[in-house]
Scaffold this motif. Structure first.
Motif, PDB file in Angstrom:
ATOM      1  N   GLN A   1     -11.425  -2.937   0.856  1.00 18.54           N
ATOM      2  CA  GLN A   1     -10.809  -2.807   2.435  1.00 18.54           C
ATOM      3  C   GLN A   1     -11.039  -1.205   2.733  1.00 18.54           C
TER       4      GLN A   1
ATOM      5  N   ASP B   1       2.153  -4.061  -4.999  1.00 16.40           N
ATOM      6  CA  ASP B   1       2.364  -4.451  -3.640  1.00 16.40           C
ATOM      7  C   ASP B   1       3.782  -4.173  -3.402  1.00 16.40           C
TER       8      ASP B   1
ATOM      9  N   LYS C   1      -2.906   2.024   0.377  1.00 17.80           N
ATOM     10  CA  LYS C   1      -2.359   0.578   0.661  1.00 17.80           C
ATOM     11  C   LYS C   1      -1.274   0.642   1.809  1.00 17.80           C
TER      12      LYS C   1
ATOM     13  N   ASP D   1      -8.316  -3.742  -4.839  1.00 17.18           N
ATOM     14  CA  ASP D   1      -8.082  -4.324  -3.431  1.00 17.18           C
ATOM     15  C   ASP D   1      -8.466  -3.238  -2.309  1.00 17.18           C
TER      16      ASP D   1
ATOM     17  N   ASP E   1       5.639  -1.740  -0.922  1.00  8.34           N
ATOM     18  CA  ASP E   1       6.711  -2.108   0.348  1.00  8.34           C
ATOM     19  C   ASP E   1       7.869  -1.175   0.019  1.00  8.34           C
TER      20      ASP E   1
ATOM     21  N   LYS F   1      -1.702  -1.628   5.168  1.00  5.27           N
ATOM     22  CA  LYS F   1      -0.798  -2.546   5.479  1.00  5.27           C
ATOM     23  C   LYS F   1      -0.129  -2.362   6.817  1.00  5.27           C
ATOM     24  N   GLU F   2      -0.107  -1.032   7.266  1.00  3.79           N
ATOM     25  CA  GLU F   2       0.370  -0.727   8.551  1.00  3.79           C
ATOM     26  C   GLU F   2      -0.356   0.529   9.148  1.00  3.79           C
TER      27      GLU F   2
END
Length: 400
Positions: free
Chosen positions: A325, A191, A229, A321, A195, A233-234
């Protein structure tokens, strides 16, 4: 290059190896890879009292390369300065390789390389490709590379072709990979890596030359997991997502059993950076053409040693993960996969395609295609895949 957690039970054993392991890991599991240079056979893995003795395999010389260059290529690449020296020594030779991505690279592409210090104080290698000045820029494409890879080798040729079609292409090396700062091949937190990529690509998106243009993200192999991912997240960050042989789910029949995962988790907390997992050369499974397969060894700053324990755990967590999702994937989506891929399973790409909630989604499977459909296939196939990507981008640019 690429690399993943798309597993098939009959092909490779990732955890099992005939050696003195302190526990039995005879499970058929494959983790991300970069096509590797052949190495001199490794000595048995040994365990001593109180710790592990890790012997790094000695790299064999690259055929046709001078002793001086081979000496440079054989040095330890744990640190970014060492990787940068090796890349600098090989850069001219790489550009002369007999591969269609290099031989037929469009002329007039303007490139720029630089380093940026991110919020964690790490120097990140960045690169961009722009079309000729008189070519109208339709949009921007940001690239996420695969495990062990870099954006400075095969992708340089890929980026030039995309740029020649009217796109500004941007890429970065993740911390610990390619020319970016960090321990080579080490992912302490997936993660956090995601980022880092979001932070850098937001900077790219904010550049004046890209104002008002549609923005797309392209992820290959493990970079597909990074891309997914980022999107999860966005979700509104991109106008479209392109995935090539993505790592996004572990097949249920080969997922490591709980006892194995518990042992690996324990090891990752005690010796996270240790290279304890067996090394597998998957080059023959990834690049279909023998001639192109032989060129992969010139990707001299790729990480081709045993996978670090913490890295393996983080990749397993990331796919878990994403799988949980996958229905949340909502962006316009293009998924491309070789139908004969033995590194990441094309069935997993179909699973993604079917489960994603995207209203605009396309899946393309290429008959007989291996994992590296943009690098290791016959020339005609490589350009077909590139054209499929560019056509998809073009059609989304006209509608944004």
């Amino acid at each position: 290059m690429a690399h993943e957690l798309g597993f098939r039970p009959s092909e490779l054993s990732f955890f099992y190896r005939k050696c003195n392991f302190p526990f039995d890991l005879r499970e058929n599991v494959r983790l991300p890879f970069t096509p590797q240079r052949k190495t001199i056979p490794e000595p048995p893995l040994r365990w001593g009292s109180g710790g592990r003795v890790v012997v790094t395999a000695k790299k064999s010389p690259i055929d046709g390369v001078s002793p001086e260059l081979n000496k440079i290529a054989s040095q330890k690449l744990d640190s970014a300065p060492a990787r940068r020296r090796v890349r600098s020594a090989f850069m001219e030779l790489q550009q002369q390789l007999d591969h269609c991505l290099f031989k037929m690279a469009p002329a007039g592409i303007k490139t720029q390389e630089w380093y940026e210090c991110n919020s964690r104080g790490l120097n990140i290698f960045c690169k961009r490709w722009f079309p000729e000045p008189d070519v109208h820029i339709k949009g921007a494409v940001c690239f996420c590379h695969g495990y062990g890879d870099t954006c400075t080798f095969f992708f340089d040729g890929i980026a030039r072709h995309i740029a020649a079609s009217g796109y500004a292409v941007y890429a970065m090396d993740y911390p610990g990979f390619g020319l970016s700062e960090g321990l080579h091949g080490y992912i302490p937190n997936f993660d956090q890596l995601v980022d880092d990529v979001i932070e850098q690509y937001k900077k790219f998106k904010g550049r004046p030359e890209l104002k008002g243009l549609p923005h797309f993200i392209l992820g290959q192999s493990m970079g597909g997991a990074v891309t997914l991912k980022i999107h999860l997240k966005e979700p509104k960050l991109w106008d479209g997502v392109v995935l090539v042989a993505p790592m996004c789910k572990i097949a249920d029949d080969v997922k490591p059993p709980e006892p194995v995962l518990k042992v690996l988790n324990l090891m990752s907390n005690v010796v996270p950076k240790a290279k304890l997992l067996p090394k597998i050369d998957l080059g023959e499974l990834a690049l279909r053409e023998t001639k192109k397969r032989k060129l992969a060894v010139y990707n001299v700053i790729s990480y081709d040693d045993r996978m670090r324990v913490k890295t393996a755990i983080e990749l397993l967590k990331a796919t878990d993960d994403i799988e949980k999702q996958v229905e949340k994937v909502s962006s316009p989506l293009l998924v491309l996969h070789g139908a004969a891929d033995k590194v990441t399973d094309p069935k997993i790409s179909r699973f993604l395609y079917e489960k994603a909630s995207s209203k605009d989604k396309t899946l393309k499977l290429y008959e007989q295609g291996f994992h590296c459909i943009l690098e290791g296939e016959p020339d005609e196939r490589i350009f077909n895949v590139l054209n499929d990507i560019i056509h998809w981008l073009d059609s989304r640019c006209s509608s944004t």
